[in-house]
Design a protein around this motif. Structure first.
Motif, PDB file in Angstrom:
ATOM      1  N   LEU A  39      25.722 -63.308 -29.435  1.00 28.62           N
ATOM      2  CA  LEU A  39      25.952 -63.978 -27.907  1.00 28.62           C
ATOM      3  C   LEU A  39      27.054 -63.415 -27.046  1.00 28.62           C
ATOM      4  N   VAL A  40      27.080 -62.863 -26.020  1.00 27.66           N
ATOM      5  CA  VAL A  40      28.010 -62.413 -25.282  1.00 27.66           C
ATOM      6  C   VAL A  40      28.525 -63.351 -24.160  1.00 27.66           C
ATOM      7  N   SER A  41      29.899 -63.634 -24.117  1.00 30.01           N
ATOM      8  CA  SER A  41      30.428 -64.406 -22.978  1.00 30.01           C
ATOM      9  C   SER A  41      31.622 -63.577 -22.251  1.00 30.01           C
ATOM     10  N   ILE A  42      31.545 -63.394 -21.125  1.00 28.10           N
ATOM     11  CA  ILE A  42      32.535 -63.001 -20.119  1.00 28.10           C
ATOM     12  C   ILE A  42      33.424 -64.218 -19.985  1.00 28.10           C
ATOM     13  N   ARG A  43      34.576 -64.269 -20.676  1.00 32.21           N
ATOM     14  CA  ARG A  43      35.556 -65.382 -20.306  1.00 32.21           C
ATOM     15  C   ARG A  43      36.388 -65.279 -19.099  1.00 32.21           C
ATOM     16  N   ASN A  44      36.893 -64.105 -18.897  1.00 31.62           N
ATOM     17  CA  ASN A  44      37.719 -63.870 -17.714  1.00 31.62           C
ATOM     18  C   ASN A  44      37.367 -62.354 -17.083  1.00 31.62           C
TER      19      ASN A  44
ATOM     20  N   VAL B 188      27.374 -54.754 -20.956  1.00 30.89           N
ATOM     21  CA  VAL B 188      27.122 -56.098 -21.568  1.00 30.89           C
ATOM     22  C   VAL B 188      26.076 -56.821 -20.753  1.00 30.89           C
ATOM     23  N   LEU B 189      26.155 -56.788 -19.398  1.00 38.62           N
ATOM     24  CA  LEU B 189      25.434 -57.726 -18.503  1.00 38.62           C
ATOM     25  C   LEU B 189      24.030 -57.018 -18.167  1.00 38.62           C
ATOM     26  N   LYS B 190      24.058 -55.866 -18.336  1.00 35.84           N
ATOM     27  CA  LYS B 190      22.735 -55.349 -18.288  1.00 35.84           C
ATOM     28  C   LYS B 190      22.459 -55.253 -16.659  1.00 35.84           C
ATOM     29  N   PHE B 191      23.420 -55.098 -15.654  1.00 35.49           N
ATOM     30  CA  PHE B 191      23.057 -54.797 -14.230  1.00 35.49           C
ATOM     31  C   PHE B 191      22.839 -53.425 -13.621  1.00 35.49           C
ATOM     32  N   PRO B 192      22.250 -52.988 -12.914  1.00 38.42           N
ATOM     33  CA  PRO B 192      21.929 -51.606 -12.303  1.00 38.42           C
ATOM     34  C   PRO B 192      23.069 -50.944 -12.439  1.00 38.42           C
ATOM     35  N   LEU B 193      23.252 -49.942 -12.769  1.00 40.95           N
ATOM     36  CA  LEU B 193      24.613 -48.958 -12.633  1.00 40.95           C
ATOM     37  C   LEU B 193      25.160 -48.595 -11.407  1.00 40.95           C
ATOM     38  N   GLU B 194      24.349 -48.578 -10.251  1.00 43.63           N
ATOM     39  CA  GLU B 194      24.796 -48.327  -8.888  1.00 43.63           C
ATOM     40  C   GLU B 194      25.620 -49.479  -8.580  1.00 43.63           C
ATOM     41  N   ASN B 195      25.518 -50.587  -9.044  1.00 40.29           N
ATOM     42  CA  ASN B 195      26.170 -51.810  -8.518  1.00 40.29           C
ATOM     43  C   ASN B 195      27.617 -52.160  -9.428  1.00 40.29           C
ATOM     44  N   MET B 196      28.077 -51.150 -10.122  1.00 40.42           N
ATOM     45  CA  MET B 196      29.310 -51.309 -10.972  1.00 40.42           C
ATOM     46  C   MET B 196      30.377 -51.414 -10.179  1.00 40.42           C
ATOM     47  N   PHE B 197      30.519 -50.846  -8.893  1.00 41.25           N
ATOM     48  CA  PHE B 197      31.629 -50.842  -7.959  1.00 41.25           C
ATOM     49  C   PHE B 197      31.754 -52.149  -7.331  1.00 41.25           C
ATOM     50  N   ASN B 198      30.670 -52.906  -7.404  1.00 39.47           N
ATOM     51  CA  ASN B 198      30.697 -54.381  -6.777  1.00 39.47           C
ATOM     52  C   ASN B 198      31.649 -55.266  -7.701  1.00 39.47           C
ATOM     53  N   ILE B 199      32.014 -54.850  -8.804  1.00 39.38           N
ATOM     54  CA  ILE B 199      33.170 -55.519  -9.636  1.00 39.38           C
ATOM     55  C   ILE B 199      34.732 -54.892  -9.364  1.00 39.38           C
ATOM     56  N   GLN B 200      35.399 -55.798  -8.663  1.00 38.45           N
ATOM     57  CA  GLN B 200      36.698 -55.580  -8.736  1.00 38.45           C
ATOM     58  C   GLN B 200      37.479 -55.596  -9.772  1.00 38.45           C
ATOM     59  N   ILE B 201      38.230 -54.465 -10.244  1.00 38.19           N
ATOM     60  CA  ILE B 201      39.013 -54.417 -11.516  1.00 38.19           C
ATOM     61  C   ILE B 201      40.508 -54.140 -11.280  1.00 38.19           C
TER      62      ILE B 201
END
Length: 184
Positions: free
Chosen positions: A176-181, A149-162
């Motif tokens: 339009l895409v909105s990341i609400r939470n 959705v956000l189109k950031f580099p794949l190698e950066n995916m672990f920068n997001i804590q889930i």
């Protein structure tokens, strides 16, 4: 369309085992974890990973859901249920250097996982007359959806804590895409 992505609750993994496709039990106090989950209601569609750790969450909330293999966690092949520390260095070190294209024997790499997750995502968002969706899945799947959705580099995916048992909410309205939470 409002899409809620929720990660299963915490697993019991005191030996630090590698797991993705493998079944991993929820922690001993999983019912307490499930009670702490904040869940919306009135979903038009509910889809769960076939992993038991995800289906238990859907069953706890008495949700009428279907499963989809494409939203399982990464398949670590021969590494599944081995201690990370016991995976031979000649196998794990190349993966540490390039987790996008290198894979465990009989497993998949991140690009292969991305392909199946994006196929699921694109099919989901193309559906019409659906207002609210719940997807019960894994951290890797949620990160890949956010990456798509956000189109950031794949190698950066672990920068997001889930976090375990938390929701990420995405709105799709008129293209339009909105990341609400994240981690709601």
């Amino acid at each position: 369309m409002e899409i809620h992505l929720i990660r299963h609750t915490a697993v019991e993994n005191p030996d630090h085992l590698c797991y993705g496709f493998a079944e991993m039990p929820l922690r001993k106090d999983f019912e307490e974890d499930l009670r702490a989950v904040q869940m919306d209601k009135d979903f038009d569609v509910i889809i769960s990973s076939p992993s038991q750790r995800c289906q238990l969450l859907a069953k706890y909330f008495r949700l009428n859901y279907e499963t989809d293999e494409r939203i399982r966690e990464m398949n670590f092949g021969d590494w599944e249920l081995k201690k990370w520390s016991e995976i031979p260095e000649e196998e794990i070190n190349p993966w540490y250097e390039d987790f996008i294209t290198i894979k465990a024997k009989n497993g998949e790499n991140l690009l292969e996982m991305q392909t199946r997750v994006c196929e699921f995502w694109n099919e989901l968002i193309s559906k019409e007359n659906i207002d609210k969706v719940l997807v019960v899945t894994h951290a890797g799947v949620i990160r890949l959806i956010l990456q798509s959705v956000l189109k950031f580099p794949l190698e950066n995916m672990f920068n997001i804590q889930i976090d375990y048992g938390k929701r990420t909410v995405i709105d799709l309205r008129k293209g339009l895409v909105s990341i609400r939470n994240i981690n709601l």
